[in-house]
Design an enzyme around this catalytic site. Structure first.
Site, PDB file in Angstrom:
ATOM      1  N   ASP A 335       0.854  -1.171   0.000  1.00  0.00           N
ATOM      2  CA  ASP A 335       0.000   0.000   0.000  1.00  0.00           C
ATOM      3  C   ASP A 335       0.898   1.232   0.000  1.00  0.00           C
ATOM      4  O   ASP A 335       2.081   1.160   0.325  1.00  0.00           O
ATOM      5  CB  ASP A 335      -0.896  -0.014   1.238  1.00  0.00           C
ATOM      6  CG  ASP A 335      -2.048   0.967   1.144  1.00  0.00           C
ATOM      7  OD1 ASP A 335      -2.264   1.504   0.045  1.00  0.00           O
ATOM      8  OD2 ASP A 335      -2.703   1.202   2.163  1.00  0.00           O
ATOM      9  N   ASP A 766      -3.905  -2.112   5.433  1.00  0.00           N
ATOM     10  CA  ASP A 766      -4.340  -1.693   6.764  1.00  0.00           C
ATOM     11  C   ASP A 766      -5.844  -1.623   6.902  1.00  0.00           C
ATOM     12  O   ASP A 766      -6.358  -1.504   8.005  1.00  0.00           O
ATOM     13  CB  ASP A 766      -3.738  -0.331   7.117  1.00  0.00           C
ATOM     14  CG  ASP A 766      -4.069   0.740   6.084  1.00  0.00           C
ATOM     15  OD1 ASP A 766      -4.827   0.440   5.129  1.00  0.00           O
ATOM     16  OD2 ASP A 766      -3.566   1.870   6.223  1.00  0.00           O
ATOM     17  N   ASP A 770      -8.410  -4.590   2.414  1.00  0.00           N
ATOM     18  CA  ASP A 770      -7.203  -5.367   2.142  1.00  0.00           C
ATOM     19  C   ASP A 770      -7.285  -6.800   2.653  1.00  0.00           C
ATOM     20  O   ASP A 770      -6.441  -7.633   2.293  1.00  0.00           O
ATOM     21  CB  ASP A 770      -5.989  -4.689   2.798  1.00  0.00           C
ATOM     22  CG  ASP A 770      -5.738  -3.299   2.255  1.00  0.00           C
ATOM     23  OD1 ASP A 770      -5.876  -3.126   1.035  1.00  0.00           O
ATOM     24  OD2 ASP A 770      -5.429  -2.397   3.048  1.00  0.00           O
TER      25      ASP A 770
END
Length: 1065
Positions: A335, A766, A770
């Site tokens: 990310d 996070d 995800d």
């Protein structure tokens, strides 16, 4: 009778108008009636998530017992119990129990992801029923309900907004967007990603400001978070190569142990003429001797030590076997926000009418300076820069202050919107003082920011009365916001570099507004992925009533403001992340960014990090247009994925795992399955080349608006030509360059090729969005600070510091753990084989008694082997460990070199043990002294062998053997001391079948044997590559090629079933 929601597939709620949606749902702005709500509740059920199926206790227990090694141990325990050898029975049972308990505890931690999602749902909702506003339990909501939400609320269901008042929703957990999203009522395009559907509010997201009214369009499992919950429940955990290799090792050990035990039984029965019971007992003793009872415990210890070391570096491992998998990583999908970047917005450039200033420094700490054309700004020019930024600090509702943390460090802590804090930091770097500035020019009026208007304004009392002489004092208005909104409000611009008085723009300081110049500057900054704000200022006349100041009044005023500057803002990459990316590239690992942010922003950060490759970007909607085969064919060629949805992330991970093979030599590709092949291009260098210039023959994409085909970059071959693509897991594909994404021809091989190096993928995240990809990845990595409970429960590793560099450090540790596991096997297996085959060959030679007793064998397995194995587990990483290519997936724990050395050392120790036993017999010594000498020869040979095992091929005849691992020295001392105690202490020596102490000459022979083992293995190291392996390799190749296929397969039953099905088809 009210209408009913559609029964077919869910409509695209974000692309319809509010009137269409209300009609579609059979409701109105006053909500449903209680009777209709009850009817729909019966139809749709509660607004809750379906809990996942959980295995019962016995299913969990069977999962831990279903292992060949465990079966052999249990069988041995049953046999020794039947023979009433209760000490051996207790020791074996203890080993099995400990390993099963450890496994069950670890597996239990991995079942909570879906439960964590349920905890995020709202408990109550404010809804309109029968035209009245009431509060109900959120699980009672149904499609068609009209719900009121306000700042601080959790959105109780997926809503299509009907009314919004400055409504902003924090959707980072779903979309990855770091900033709160301003909601509006405008329909979005059908193919818009989650982050671009600004007319929708999603269940479990948080309202950060404002209020709104929305109609429920999806509840429970039909809501977006429900779809994620379903994906999390359906995604299978990836089995690590360590577990697979341990299963394969267990099968081979089972066959070897059973074969030798049966042979020993027949020899004892037919040659030694032992009674049936005694022969059977001898066979069991050999089986117990050869089974490495301490190996499962040693593996657990190695992984636990690796876990502890990773935790010291802020990487928390939730599942022990994943420690080893880290060393096999070929791709890290990360990310952007907070992992690769600091998650601290930073002003990086200021554009005035006459100059562009670059700002150094990262984050909220006001540390940095200004440069112009690469040169530091002079003192004279700095006053101009301060004048430009004065309005940024005054037209600001946020704060930045310095505090002392509990650990004594000084930190700058923000309070307010990250963008505004970035402006304050820039002003502090320019030498402005916020307190002094606000005291000198107090705010007397303001127009707060609203998403509908995209600007904010403040009015400040400044200087003496104006030239009109009214005595009201000069009033300066600063306006900041979107450039396209502020340009129409301006009649001029500050001339030159914006120098002069910061209070107001005198007529001499103004120049005609150059709209094209500012638009070009904005486009240039935006093309770099920067967020661009405009700053304007002007003077309010005494006749203007501040009480009437509002957005509409400002928009209706004739253009009168002076355009001051453009400020470019970015969430910059972490400095340590940039270095970590370089280390990853050196290790042959590709870094990919998968973000919910915009394509240009992702590309800009990617270039700063050195991962942009050929500059191509693939967006979520583009991925939606590809089928799985087309995605596999292009996924390796792009390192930046933007506006990615949860489904996109999951598909990217799976495409990497099943798509193009690793493009280079891997550790395990050599002829002995032990390292990279000689003479081939170094994989790390090849990956570096790919990252720097991915397939240079392909056309790079420089902006997100490019076509999907172009963004994939498949334009190297002439139209109609075929581009071959090598896919992992026995699949080959040919991608046509005709422009069609789905024009892919796929051929499936009859059997998977073990040498194909599929990608091993780590995925960071996070948010709730995800979780499916985290669970599907080989290593799911959750953020410890910003991560949700959902992501942490779905992941296998948690970063305590949310830092990408921690992942790379964990990869290094994972490689060290794998090396040490192989060293432990290299040490453990020859010792076990030597124990068992000593007894076996004793019968072959014709000895009437076994040289080793069962209790001695178990002691070596459970105590000595574990003690020395722990020393090898503490071995430090080798210096070049991060310059190696990644390990090939499926690489065997036992390559040809290790198999050869196991056989060689086992024979060497057997010769020494039986030789010392026979020598004692020739001297007329008692059976007890002969067994004592054989037992000590075995243990001290282990000590000599453990020293040389520290290095696979490097010589131990070097001063380095005394450095780097104090545990080894301690283990040698402890093991030797225990042997002296067992040999001489009354009671203990009787228990271990050595009631008579050894003589001095026997101890000399034992120590000489230790030295002989050490020196002979060192000589073997020097000769193994040039002399021995060319002789041994064909023999091992023949054995491997003619061994039953199922012995090598990770899951033989499933693979054979698939092959049969494929042949029948």
């Amino acid at each position: 009778m009210e209408g009913q929601p559609p029964a077919g597939p869910a409509p695209l709620w974000h692309s319809q108008t509010t009137d269409q949606i209300l009609k579609e749902l059979g409701t109105g702005v006053n909500g449903l009636s209680s009777q209709e709500a009850a009817h729909r509740f019966e139809r749709y059920g509660p607004n809750a998530l379906t809990p996942p199926k959980k295995p019962g206790f016995f299913a969990k227990l069977w999962a831990q017992l279903n292992n060949v090694l465990i079966f052999i141990l249990l069988a041995a325990a049953v046999v020794v119990a039947g023979l009433q050898e209760w000490i051996e029975f207790g020791l074996i049972l203890a080993v099995v129990t400990i390993n099963v308990l450890i496994g069950m505890v670890q597996e239990g931690k991995a079942e909570k992801a879906a439960e964590a999602i349920k905890a995020m749902l709202s408990a109550s909702a404010t809804v309109l029923r029968d035209g009245k506003r009431i509060s109900i339990d959120a699980d009672q909501l149904v499609p068609g309900d009209v719900v009121f939400i306000k700042s601080g609320d959790k959105v109780p269901a997926d809503l299509r907004m009907l009314q919004v008042t400055n409504l902003q929703v924090q959707e980072a957990m779903l979309t990855g967007e770091s900033m709160p999203v301003s909601k509006n009522l405008s329909p979005a395009p059908e193919r818009a990603g989650l982050g671009d559907r600004k007319c929708l509010a999603y269940s479990a997201t948080s309202v950060s400001s404002g209020q709104g009214l929305g109609v429920v369009v999806a509840t429970g499992d039909a809501a977006e978070i429900g779809q994620i919950n379903k994906m999390v429940s359906e995604v299978d955990n990836v089995k690590t190569n360590l577990l697979v290799q341990m299963e394969i090792l267990g099968r081979w050990l089972a066959i070897v142990v059973v074969a030798i035990a049966v042979g020993a039984f027949l020899l004892a029965l037919l040659r030694a003429k032992e009674p049936f019971v005694d022969a059977f007992e001898s066979a069991v003793a050999i089986a117990v001797a050869m089974i490495p009872e301490g190996l499962p415990a040693l593996v657990t210890i190695v992984l636990a030590l690796g876990t502890k070391k990773m935790a010291d570096h802020n990487a928390i491992i939730r599942q022990l076997p994943c420690v080893e998998t880290l060393g096999s990583l070929t791709v890290i999908c990360s990310d952007k926000t907070g992992t690769l970047t600091k998650n601290e917005m930073t002003a990086v450039a200021v554009q005035s009418a006459g100059a562009r200033y670059s700002i150094s420094g990262v984050g909220y700490e006001p540390k940095g300076g200004f440069t112009r054309d690469g040169q530091p700004v002079t003192t004279g020019d700095m006053s101009s820069v301060a004048a430009l930024l004065e309005g940024c600090m005054l037209c600001n509702d946020s704060h930045l202050h310095q505090e002392t943390l509990p650990d004594g460090r000084q930190a700058w802590l923000p309070n307010g919107a990250p963008t505004e804090v970035a402006l304050i930091t820039a002003g502090l770097k320019a030498g402005l003082k916020l307190d002094a500035l606000t005291a000198a020019k107090p705010r007397i009026a303001s127009v707060p920011f609203e998403s509908e208007h995209k600007f904010m304004a403040t009015v400040h009392q400044a200087g003496p009365p104006s030239s009109s002489g009214t005595g009201t004092g000069r009033r300066i208005m600063y306006v900041k916001g979107a450039p396209d909104r502020l340009l129409p409000m301006c009649s001029g611009q500050l001339a030159g570099n914006g120098g002069g008085s910061a209070a107001a723009a005198a007529a001499a300081d103004l120049a005609p507004l150059d709209v094209e110049f500012w638009q070009r500057a904005q486009e240039e900054l935006s093309s770099q992925g920067l967020r661009v704000l405009a700053l304007c200022r002007g003077e309010l006349g005494p006749e203007e009533d501040l009480a009437l100041l509002n957005p509409e009044a400002l928009l209706q005023r004739p253009p009168s403001l002076a355009f001051v500057a453009l400020i470019a803002i970015l969430d910059p990459p972490r400095e340590e992340a940039i270095e970590a990316v370089k280390v990853a590239h050196d290790a042959g690992i590709t870094v990919k960014m998968i973000t919910g942010d915009h394509a240009l922003t992702g590309l800009a950060i990617g270039k700063m990090l050195g991962i942009a490759g050929n500059g191509s970007v693939i967006t979520g909607p583009e991925i939606d247009d590809m089928d799985d085969i087309a995605l596999r064919a292009v996924v390796n060629d792009c390192n930046i994925f933007a506006r990615a949805s949860p489904e996109n992330k999951l598909r990217i991970v799976r495409a990497l795992q099943t798509g193009p093979a690793y493009p280079g030599a891997m550790d395990g590709d050599d002829d002995d399955d032990d390292g990279p092949p000689s003479g081939k291009e170094d994989a790390a260098q090849q990956i570096n080349n790919n990252n720097n210039n991915m397939h240079s023959s392909r056309q790079p994409v420089k902006h997100a608006s490019a076509s999907v085909g172009a963004s994939r970059g498949v334009a190297a071959a002439p139209v109609g030509d075929a581009v071959p693509v090598t896919l992992a897991r026995g699949t080959a594909a040919t991608l046509s360059s005709s422009g069609s994404m789905r024009d892919v021809r796929v051929e499936i091989e009859e059997e998977p090729d073990e040498k194909v190096g599929r990608q091993v993928v780590a995925m960071t995240g996070d948010g709730v969005n995800d979780a499916p990809a985290l669970k599907a990845a080989d290593i799911g990595v959750a953020m410890g600070i910003t991560g949700t409970d959902v992501s942490k429960e779905a992941a296998k590793m948690v970063l305590a510091d949310d830092n990408f560099a921690t992942i790379v450090a964990a990869v290094r540790e994972g490689r060290r753990v794998w090396d040490n596991l192989r060293k432990i096997l290299l040490f453990n297996l020859p010792v076990n084989f030597a124990q068992g085959t000593s007894i076996f060959w004793a019968y072959v030679i014709g000895f009437h008694e076994s040289p080793l007793t069962a209790i001695q064998v178990l002691y070596v397995n459970m105590v000595t082997a574990v003690t020395m194995g722990m020393a090898l587990a503490a071995e430090p990483a080798e210096p070049n460990i991060m310059q190696r290519p990644p390990r090939r997936p499926g690489k065997r724990l036992l390559g040809k070199l290790i198999l050869w050395r196991c056989c060689f050392v086992s024979i060497l120790i057997v010769v020494l043990v039986l030789g010392m036993y026979a020598w004692g017999g020739a001297e007329g010594r008692s059976i007890h002294r002969r067994r004592a000498e054989a037992f000590n020869t075995l243990v001290f040979s282990e000590i000599g062998y453990s020293i040389t095992t520290r290095f696979f091929k490097a010589s131990a005849l070097h001063p380095r053997v005394f450095r780097g691992n104090w545990v080894m020295l301690a283990s040698i001392c402890v093991t030797a001391a225990l042997q002296v105690l067992l040999t001489f202490v009354p009671g203990l020596n009787w228990f271990f079948a050595m009631p008579e102490a050894m003589g001095g000459i026997q101890w000399v022979r034992v120590l000489v044997c230790m030295v002989v083992v050490f020196l002979v293995v060192e000589a073997e190291k020097a000769l193994v590559d040039p002399v021995l392996m060319p002789i041994v390799r064909p023999v091992l190749d023949f054995a491997a090629n003619h061994a039953p296929r199922y012995l090598w397969l990770p899951n033989p039953k499933r693979v054979m079933r698939r092959l049969r099905t494929r042949k029948e088809a």
